[in-house]
Design a protein around this motif. Structure first.
Motif, short mmCIF file in Angstrom:
data_model
loop_
_atom_site.label_atom_id
_atom_site.label_comp_id
_atom_site.label_asym_id
_atom_site.label_seq_id
_atom_site.Cartn_x
_atom_site.Cartn_y
_atom_site.Cartn_z
N VAL A 92 0.72 -1.24 -0.07
CA VAL A 92 -0.04 0.14 -0.12
C VAL A 92 0.79 1.17 -0.15
N PHE A 93 2.03 1.06 0.66
CA PHE A 93 2.93 2.43 0.74
C PHE A 93 3.39 2.58 -0.47
N LYS A 94 3.83 1.65 -1.34
CA LYS A 94 4.56 1.88 -2.67
C LYS A 94 3.55 2.37 -3.42
N SER A 95 2.25 1.95 -3.44
CA SER A 95 1.31 2.55 -4.28
C SER A 95 1.10 3.78 -4.50
N ASN A 96 1.63 4.57 -3.50
CA ASN A 96 1.67 6.23 -3.41
C ASN A 96 2.32 6.82 -4.66
N ARG A 97 3.18 6.04 -5.25
CA ARG A 97 3.72 6.46 -6.70
C ARG A 97 2.80 6.76 -7.33
N THR A 98 1.84 5.66 -7.45
CA THR A 98 0.49 5.98 -8.43
C THR A 98 -0.19 7.10 -8.03
N SER A 99 -0.50 7.53 -6.80
CA SER A 99 -1.23 8.52 -6.47
C SER A 99 -0.47 9.81 -6.80
N GLY A 100 0.89 9.94 -6.59
CA GLY A 100 1.53 11.15 -7.02
C GLY A 100 1.66 11.05 -8.54
N VAL A 101 1.51 10.11 -9.37
CA VAL A 101 1.82 10.36 -10.74
C VAL A 101 0.42 10.85 -11.43
N ILE A 102 -0.76 10.42 -10.71
CA ILE A 102 -1.94 10.72 -10.98
C ILE A 102 -2.17 12.31 -10.88
N LEU A 103 -1.59 12.79 -9.87
CA LEU A 103 -1.48 14.40 -9.52
C LEU A 103 -0.78 14.85 -10.42
N VAL A 104 0.61 14.34 -10.80
CA VAL A 104 1.27 14.98 -12.04
C VAL A 104 0.60 15.31 -13.16
N ALA A 105 -0.15 14.14 -13.46
CA ALA A 105 -1.01 14.19 -14.89
C ALA A 105 -1.84 15.39 -14.70
N ALA A 106 -2.70 15.16 -13.82
CA ALA A 106 -3.90 16.29 -13.37
C ALA A 106 -3.20 17.92 -13.51
N LEU A 107 -2.31 17.96 -12.72
CA LEU A 107 -1.58 19.34 -12.89
C LEU A 107 -0.97 19.68 -14.23
N ALA A 108 -0.57 18.71 -14.92
CA ALA A 108 0.14 18.69 -16.26
C ALA A 108 -0.93 19.08 -17.37
N LEU A 109 -2.20 18.60 -17.22
CA LEU A 109 -3.19 18.86 -17.82
C LEU A 109 -3.82 20.32 -17.81
N ALA A 110 -3.82 20.47 -16.46
CA ALA A 110 -4.29 22.06 -16.19
C ALA A 110 -3.41 23.04 -16.45
N ALA A 111 -1.92 22.82 -16.50
CA ALA A 111 -0.70 23.60 -16.97
C ALA A 111 -1.10 23.98 -18.46
N TRP A 112 -1.16 22.94 -19.12
CA TRP A 112 -1.22 22.75 -20.54
C TRP A 112 -2.37 23.50 -21.17
N LEU A 113 -3.48 23.34 -20.52
CA LEU A 113 -4.68 23.98 -20.97
C LEU A 113 -4.78 25.58 -20.64
N GLY A 114 -3.95 25.94 -19.59
CA GLY A 114 -3.78 27.21 -19.11
C GLY A 114 -4.75 27.54 -18.27
#
Length: 309
Positions: free
Chosen positions: A287-309
């Motif tokens: 479960v601890f190691k699954s936080n990589r997935t949590s963090g990557v999901i947030l990276v993708a969400a923030l990257a999309l928000a930054a890309w869309l301005g």
């Protein structure tokens, strides 16, 4: 002094490239945790979060990619340096805990002098990365040295070493944010707070692997403090994580499309609470190691928000 032969560490990956590296290098690679890459991810991800949050409204560019690469390289160097320093301080304690007894210093596969030399070498790599950043970000980064130096002692003096780890491990958020935005503002504070609570949650899960051994040798942790009530506390920490991430996105006026990634991120966090079992160390580690997935999901969400301005 005759050193012992290389040993695999209990919670390393079942097999990794470290096991096939030249035998003389393996103890150093294990000392820096190259056989446990989750720590590199958890150090780099907050930096990427800060970088992308600051890029909302500014947009993505080649400079964003350059900073992202520096964050990755800096995370590798400084996580290795931090683990080396931690093991230097904790070598006697590590020898008394089953999960850590095979760490290079505790097991005698690396000498104390060799560990200090290796620590300095990693810090020099980190310094090379650091000087590539703007001066305000460099100044912010240097403040973290106080947090790093004190961290190994926290488990001896407080039941909340996970909180100190949260302050330390997520310092990439202000460094990366200031590198882009050039200032400290409420959005940065909100994301940093979210990251600290995130670490409080996932490191409490991690600490449950050692709770019994920690009690025997006098190591304090939130896992021991909360005991079987840990899932309720972790749920609270993750609720605050989600709340502050939402606040940070609102303060920078993130695109409405961010909501979809944000919802997935929040679901993933609370699914960890559902899955964890304080009595099963292997489950806690997964479960601890699954936080990589949590963090990557947030990276993708923030990257999309930054890309869309």
């Amino acid at each position: 002094m005759q050193l012992n032969t290389d040993r695999r560490v209990a919670d390393s990956l079942p097999t990794s490239w470290v096991d096939h590296a030249p035998e003389a290098l393996r103890p150093y690679l294990r000392l820096a945790r190259y056989d446990r890459p989750i720590g590199f991810w958890l150090l780099a991800l907050p930096g990427w979060h800060g970088l992308l949050l600051a890029s909302i409204g500014v947009g993505l560019s080649l400079q964003t990619l350059w900073y992202a690469g520096l964050i990755a390289l800096g995370a590798i160097a400084m996580r290795g340096a931090g683990c080396t320093y931690n093991d230097i301080i904790d070598k006697d304690l590590d020898a008394q805990v089953a999960r850590t007894a095979d760490r290079p210093l505790a097991a005698g596969t690396v000498s104390l002098r060799q560990a200090w030399i290796f620590l300095i070498a990693q810090c020099l790599v980190g310094l090379i990365v650091l000087v590539q950043l703007p001066l305000p970000a460099i100044i912010v980064a240097l403040v973290s040295l106080l947090l790093v130096a004190a961290y190994p002692f926290m488990k001896r003096i407080t039941w909340w070493p996970q909180a100190w780890l949260g302050l330390t491990f997520n310092w990439g958020v202000p460094v990366a944010y200031v590198a882009v935005a050039g200032q400290i503002d409420l959005a940065l504070v909100a994301l940093y707070a979210a990251s600290v609570f995130w670490t409080l949650g996932y490191d409490t899960i991690y600490a449950h692997q050692d709770a019994e051994d920690d009690a025997l040798v006098g190591i304090r942790s939130t896992a021991r403090l909360f005991g079987r009530h840990s899932p309720f506390w972790i749920a609270g920490f993750y609720a605050l994580t989600a709340l502050f991430v939402g606040l940070a996105s609102w303060l920078v006026a993130a695109s409405p499309w961010f909501v979809f990634g944000y919802a997935l991120y929040t679901i993933h966090l609370f699914n960890q609470v559902r899955r964890m079992d304080t009595d099963k160390g292997a489950v806690c580690l997964a479960v601890f190691k699954s936080n990589r997935t949590s963090g990557v999901i947030l990276v993708a969400a923030l990257a999309l928000a930054a890309w869309l301005g």
